[in-house]
Enzyme design. Structure first.
Site, PDB file in Angstrom:
ATOM      1  CB  SER A   1      -1.117  -0.069   0.952  1.00  0.00           C
ATOM      2  OG  SER A   1      -1.990   0.849   1.264  1.00  0.00           O
TER       3      SER A   1
ATOM      4  CG  ASP B   1      -7.171  -2.576  -2.979  1.00  0.00           C
ATOM      5  OD1 ASP B   1      -7.688  -1.886  -1.917  1.00  0.00           O
ATOM      6  OD2 ASP B   1      -5.981  -2.748  -2.924  1.00  0.00           O
TER       7      ASP B   1
ATOM      8  CG  HIS C   1      -5.823  -2.209   0.819  1.00  0.00           C
ATOM      9  ND1 HIS C   1      -5.140  -1.908  -0.399  1.00  0.00           N
ATOM     10  CD2 HIS C   1      -5.280  -1.583   1.776  1.00  0.00           C
ATOM     11  CE1 HIS C   1      -4.156  -1.172   0.006  1.00  0.00           C
ATOM     12  NE2 HIS C   1      -4.284  -1.011   1.393  1.00  0.00           N
TER      13      HIS C   1
END
Length: 219
Positions: free
Chosen positions: A113, A166, A198
């Site tokens: 991320s 996601d 995610h």
């Protein structure tokens, strides 16, 4: 970096290093065991923890963050000074390993991320040749400044992983990032994980293990 990084020592003679950067609100402990499980025995793992700062996207709440996140819009305002400062910290970690005797091409940088975003930016703005880059569920920060800000690693292998469900960093961001990267990077492998949100998965970690073993072969 705020606290001392989490370090998992190599279990054989140390000849390679994997530096992995966590996502927003996490710490180095969040990924250390997972990365240690996929690295070769001769690879040391370094998982630093981001400084605790106010994050605009989260109403100014303080949390571990590599740089400020101002929006979830692909064309939104970015924290350019923060991104550049954070990349300098990553470069310092790389240089420390080189000074300890590990060649730059035996160092892999990766992240998840926000950490993956920083890993990508740090690799392209680092002048030395790295072994590889692992970019998970992320994007390329300050992408409008590329390819002008590239200082190296155009031919460094990159594995870019993204779940197609996601909700935080949209899959289309991953696709757009891959298309950007392929314009000025010759070894980008974009992998899609069906039904993944995610987060990570066993399939993704297996792909990362294969990648690390390929770019950091035994000596």
């Amino acid at each position: 970096m705020s606290a001392s990084p989490v370090i998992v020592a190599a279990t054989a003679k140390h000849t390679a290093t994997v530096i992995f950067l966590h996502g927003l609100g996490d710490t180095g402990h969040g990924w250390a065991s997972a990365i240690a499980a996929i690295r070769p025995a001769y690879a040391k793992v370094i998982c630093p923890t981001a400084p605790t700062i106010k994050v605009t996207l989260n109403s100014g709440l303080k949390m571990p963050s590599w740089f400020d996140l101002k929006s979830l819009d692909a064309s939104g305002e970015e924290d350019e000074p923060g991104i550049k400062k954070a990349s300098e910290s990553v470069h310092a970690l790389i240089n420390a390993e080189i000074n300890a005797g590990v060649p730059s091409e035996r160092i892999v940088v990766g992240g998840f991320s926000q950490g993956g975003a920083l890993a990508l930016y740090s690799a392209f703005t680092y002048p030395g040749q790295l072994g590889g880059v692992m970019a998970l569920s992320c994007w390329l920060p300050l992408h409008k400044q590329f390819p002008g800000s590239i200082k190296g690693n155009r031919e460094t292998p990159i594995i870019q992983c993204h779940g197609d469900c996601d909700p935080l960093v949209p899959y289309k961001w991953g696709q757009m990032t891959a298309s950007y990267l392929k314009q000025y990077s010759s070894k980008v492998d974009f992998k899609t994980y069906r039904g993944l949100g995610h987060s990570s998965s066993d399939e993704e970690m297996s792909d990362l293990k294969t990648f690390v073993e390929k770019v950091l072969p035994p000596q």
